[in-house]
Write a protein that holds these residues in place. Sequence first.
Motif, PDB file in Angstrom:
ATOM      1  N   GLU A  52       0.844  -1.204   0.000  1.00 51.11           N
ATOM      2  CA  GLU A  52       0.000   0.000   0.000  1.00 51.11           C
ATOM      3  C   GLU A  52       0.875   1.249   0.000  1.00 51.11           C
ATOM      4  O   GLU A  52       0.585   2.226  -0.700  1.00 51.11           O
ATOM      5  CB  GLU A  52      -0.933   0.022   1.228  1.00 51.11           C
ATOM      6  N   ASN A  53       1.953   1.219   0.789  1.00 48.20           N
ATOM      7  CA  ASN A  53       2.864   2.366   0.841  1.00 48.20           C
ATOM      8  C   ASN A  53       3.580   2.547  -0.494  1.00 48.20           C
ATOM      9  O   ASN A  53       3.701   3.665  -1.010  1.00 48.20           O
ATOM     10  CB  ASN A  53       3.903   2.175   1.947  1.00 48.20           C
ATOM     11  N   TYR A  54       4.082   1.444  -1.059  1.00 46.34           N
ATOM     12  CA  TYR A  54       4.800   1.542  -2.330  1.00 46.34           C
ATOM     13  C   TYR A  54       3.876   1.961  -3.470  1.00 46.34           C
ATOM     14  O   TYR A  54       4.301   2.629  -4.412  1.00 46.34           O
ATOM     15  CB  TYR A  54       5.492   0.220  -2.648  1.00 46.34           C
ATOM     16  N   ALA A  55       2.609   1.585  -3.392  1.00 47.25           N
ATOM     17  CA  ALA A  55       1.661   1.946  -4.447  1.00 47.25           C
ATOM     18  C   ALA A  55       1.488   3.454  -4.564  1.00 47.25           C
ATOM     19  O   ALA A  55       1.142   3.963  -5.636  1.00 47.25           O
ATOM     20  CB  ALA A  55       0.308   1.282  -4.177  1.00 47.25           C
ATOM     21  N   THR A  56       1.764   4.194  -3.491  1.00 42.56           N
ATOM     22  CA  THR A  56       1.593   5.648  -3.535  1.00 42.56           C
ATOM     23  C   THR A  56       2.587   6.317  -4.477  1.00 42.56           C
ATOM     24  O   THR A  56       2.410   7.486  -4.831  1.00 42.56           O
ATOM     25  CB  THR A  56       1.737   6.279  -2.130  1.00 42.56           C
ATOM     26  N   PHE A  57       3.631   5.592  -4.897  1.00 37.96           N
ATOM     27  CA  PHE A  57       4.605   6.181  -5.824  1.00 37.96           C
ATOM     28  C   PHE A  57       4.161   6.072  -7.275  1.00 37.96           C
ATOM     29  O   PHE A  57       4.821   6.589  -8.174  1.00 37.96           O
ATOM     30  CB  PHE A  57       5.980   5.532  -5.622  1.00 37.96           C
ATOM     31  N   GLY A  58       3.043   5.405  -7.516  1.00 35.31           N
ATOM     32  CA  GLY A  58       2.454   5.381  -8.848  1.00 35.31           C
ATOM     33  C   GLY A  58       3.163   4.515  -9.872  1.00 35.31           C
ATOM     34  O   GLY A  58       2.973   4.716 -11.078  1.00 35.31           O
TER      35      GLY A  58
END
Length: 196
Positions: free
Chosen positions: A65-71
């Motif tokens: 979820e955290n890594y997904a914020t980098f798009g």
Amino acid sequence: MTISADMHQKNDICGLILAGGAGRRVGGRDKGLMAWREKPLVAHVIHRIAPQVGPLLLSCNRNTENYATFGLPLISDSREEFQGPLAGIESACDSIESEFLLIAPCDTPALPNDLATRLLQPLRSPEGEKLDVSYAHDGVRAQYLCAMLRRRVLASIRNYLDSGRRSVRGWYGELRSASVDFADQPAAFENFNELK
């Protein structure tokens, strides 16, 4: 002679940031998400690598979820129990359509802005067709996780890992490889354990 950014085609290069480790040297923490200069380490690496490649992938095995914020498209290991960087590269193989793959670790935030250009040079030289991989050397040691690979050699990772081996250096030893001198900017390869 150096190849300038406009002489090599970014779309021929897919980037892969390796953030899928177990973080054993940092007490099991997720290194890519650890802060340096008020930003996660992986954010610094993305900032350095994204302008140098076409598509950019992110290999992670937790905190998606955290890594997904980098798009970026996320890749997770298909093998269990954190089998190392080669497992991350193996899992990305089906997502790579470019001729070349640039790999970089998530904990080296000051990577050279010309990393791709310089690593690509030996592979694009007249003799370069014989080479499979080029990797950075900072003047003191080889930086095997800062490398440019031809897509055609990636399939060999599976057999290498299936045989119980995990060493990136060992895998390169089975390929035709060349080191690229980055002794002019050794600080660019300092990882989180060495940063001040």
